[in-house]
Structures are given as structure tokens and as C-alpha cells.
Write an enzyme that holds these catalytic residues in place. Structure first.
Site, mmCIF file in Angstrom:
data_model
loop_
_atom_site.group_PDB
_atom_site.id
_atom_site.type_symbol
_atom_site.label_atom_id
_atom_site.label_comp_id
_atom_site.label_asym_id
_atom_site.label_seq_id
_atom_site.Cartn_x
_atom_site.Cartn_y
_atom_site.Cartn_z
ATOM 1 N N CYS A 8 -60.130 1.995 13.524
ATOM 2 C CA CYS A 8 -59.474 1.625 14.684
ATOM 3 C C CYS A 8 -60.056 1.941 15.732
ATOM 4 O O CYS A 8 -61.220 2.191 15.993
ATOM 5 C CB CYS A 8 -58.042 2.222 14.345
ATOM 6 S SG CYS A 8 -58.185 4.363 14.536
ATOM 7 N N ASN A 11 -59.794 6.418 16.153
ATOM 8 C CA ASN A 11 -60.159 7.135 15.149
ATOM 9 C C ASN A 11 -59.382 8.512 15.023
ATOM 10 O O ASN A 11 -59.886 9.344 14.581
ATOM 11 C CB ASN A 11 -61.611 7.378 14.752
ATOM 12 C CG ASN A 11 -62.014 8.004 13.434
ATOM 13 O OD1 ASN A 11 -63.067 8.736 13.069
ATOM 14 N ND2 ASN A 11 -61.217 7.702 12.499
ATOM 15 N N CYS A 13 -55.643 8.113 15.520
ATOM 16 C CA CYS A 13 -54.038 7.838 14.897
ATOM 17 C C CYS A 13 -54.226 7.121 13.598
ATOM 18 O O CYS A 13 -54.119 7.537 12.530
ATOM 19 C CB CYS A 13 -53.563 7.205 16.035
ATOM 20 S SG CYS A 13 -53.020 8.347 17.372
ATOM 21 N N ARG A 14 -54.535 5.707 13.722
ATOM 22 C CA ARG A 14 -54.185 4.817 12.631
ATOM 23 C C ARG A 14 -55.089 4.682 11.629
ATOM 24 O O ARG A 14 -54.732 4.911 10.332
ATOM 25 C CB ARG A 14 -54.213 3.378 13.136
ATOM 26 C CG ARG A 14 -53.234 2.949 14.241
ATOM 27 C CD ARG A 14 -53.068 1.671 14.904
ATOM 28 N NE ARG A 14 -54.420 2.013 15.926
ATOM 29 C CZ ARG A 14 -54.820 0.827 16.723
ATOM 30 N NH1 ARG A 14 -54.514 -0.204 16.610
ATOM 31 N NH2 ARG A 14 -55.843 1.246 17.400
ATOM 32 N N SER A 15 -56.590 5.015 11.838
ATOM 33 C CA SER A 15 -57.479 5.021 10.786
ATOM 34 C C SER A 15 -57.547 6.115 10.012
ATOM 35 O O SER A 15 -57.712 6.251 8.817
ATOM 36 C CB SER A 15 -58.878 4.366 11.140
ATOM 37 O OG SER A 15 -59.551 5.226 12.171
ATOM 38 N N ASP A 121 -49.752 -0.369 16.563
ATOM 39 C CA ASP A 121 -50.442 0.827 17.431
ATOM 40 C C ASP A 121 -49.392 1.774 18.074
ATOM 41 O O ASP A 121 -48.501 1.203 19.023
ATOM 42 C CB ASP A 121 -50.988 0.173 18.665
ATOM 43 C CG ASP A 121 -52.179 0.900 19.161
ATOM 44 O OD1 ASP A 121 -51.871 2.174 19.026
ATOM 45 O OD2 ASP A 121 -52.876 0.562 20.254
HETATM 46 P P1 4NP Z 1 -55.891 4.971 17.207
HETATM 47 O O1 4NP Z 1 -54.975 5.085 18.585
HETATM 48 O O2 4NP Z 1 -57.033 3.934 17.786
HETATM 49 O O3 4NP Z 1 -54.920 4.369 16.229
HETATM 50 O O4 4NP Z 1 -56.680 6.347 17.111
HETATM 51 C C1 4NP Z 1 -55.815 5.459 20.073
HETATM 52 C C2 4NP Z 1 -56.499 6.755 20.481
HETATM 53 C C3 4NP Z 1 -56.852 6.877 21.474
HETATM 54 C C4 4NP Z 1 -56.795 5.607 22.432
HETATM 55 C C5 4NP Z 1 -56.186 4.655 21.967
HETATM 56 C C6 4NP Z 1 -55.547 4.443 20.907
HETATM 57 N N1 4NP Z 1 -57.462 5.595 23.606
HETATM 58 O O5 4NP Z 1 -57.200 4.836 24.697
HETATM 59 O O6 4NP Z 1 -57.879 6.754 24.188
#
Ligand code: 4NP
Length: 153
Positions: A8, A11, A13-15, A121
Site C-alpha cells: 500500500c 505500509n 495500515c492496509r498492507s 483506504d
Molecule cells: P496505508 O495508509 O497506505 O494504508 O498504510 C496511509 C498511511 C500514511 C499515509 C497515507 C495512507 N500518509 O499520507 O502518510
């Protein structure tokens, strides 16, 4: 041994949720030793950080434990993975732009389901339950795909 890398943006949250949900699914089915599972980011935004607390909280609620430290995906990891499972269309485009990536092994996780879609997301919505359900659906369908296509011999 099949190497699966979930991907994702950050790295955190989702992945890593997908990594731990899929590992838990494999453990329950006695399939852990057939796999190497990890997760990575398309960016360096969160490198070195642990799983985001709300992602960890939703995992705990569903009795899934474990930790992960965020890292950006490397060329070596791209090359050594059998499947690179991204969460959404933006991740897909980011991975496809990397020089030398084998495009045949990159999939959106929920494209294995009967309802192909992005994993929700949760970063701005704070709705981690929908994300959990999307990932569970995607992982369940992906494992079914591996079984019915004889990847688990
Ligand atoms: P992830 O979530 O891609 O599911 O880990 C996010 C984590 C950080 C950010 C965006 C989404 N960010 O903009 O920092």
C-alpha cells in the site's frame, strides 16, 4: 514456497493488516509453511514506523496479533515475490511504473473477489472496519484462487 508481498502507500495500515490477516488465515488452515508473507510501501513516508494504532486496534478486535515495521518495497523484493498484491489503483500504477517489474505478478487484492474493487483506504475516513472486511474478502478469495489453480502442491 510462495512469496506474497502486500503493498500500500504507507505500509502502516492496509498492507500490514493484509499481511497479518492472511498469516492468521494460513495458520488456521495449517498452510503457513508453504508461504513467505510480507508487506511493503510504495513510498518512504512511514519507513521505520509501526502499524498505525487504529489498524492494530481493529486487528486485535478480530483476535489477530502481530507487528510490522514499515519499509519501502525494494527491487530485490519485487523480483523475489511470486505475487505482489496491491490495495488500490494508485498503488497499482505506482508499482507498474517501476523499471523492470514483472507486470504479470501484480494484482489488486480485491480483484480476486466476485466484486473487484479497491480496498477502502481508512486514512481519511477512519473507517477501519470496512477496510478489514475488504481485506478479509480479498485474502479469502486469493487463497481460494491459489487452491483451485494448484499453487499449493
Ligand atoms: P496505508 O495508509 O497506505 O494504508 O498504510 C496511509 C498511511 C500514511 C499515509 C497515507 C495512507 N500518509 O499520507 O502518510
Amino acid at each position: 514456497m510462495l512469496k506474497i508481498t502486500f503493498v500500500c502507500l504507507g505500509n502502516i495500515c492496509r498492507s500490514p493488516m493484509a499481511e497479518l490477516i492472511f498469516k492468521n488465515m494460513l495458520e488456521k488452515q495449517g498452510l503457513s509453511d508453504k508461504f513467505e508473507i510480507t508487506s511493503s510501501a510504495t513510498s518512504n513516508y512511514e519507513t521505520g514506523n509501526p502499524i498505525y494504532y487504529l489498524a492494530q486496534q481493529i486487528l486485535s478486535k478480530h483476535n489477530i496479533n502481530g507487528s510490522h515495521t514499515a519499509k519501502r518495497i525494494s527491487k530485490q523484493e519485487l523480483a523475489s515475490s511470486d505475487f505482489i498484491l496491491v490495495m488500490d489503483s494508485e498503488n497499482y500504477q505506482d508499482i507498474m511504473r517501476i523499471n523492470g517489474v514483472d507486470k504479470n505478478k501484480v494484482f489488486k487484492l480485491c480483484d480476486f473477489t466476485s466484486n473487484p474493487r479497491d480496498v477502502a483506504d481508512p486514512w481519511y475516513t477512519r473507517d477501519f472496519e470496512t477496510t478489514y472486511n475488504d481485506i478479509l474478502d480479498g485474502c479469502t478469495s486469493f487463497l481460494e484462487y491459489l487452491k483451485s489453480n494448484n499453487f499449493l502442491k
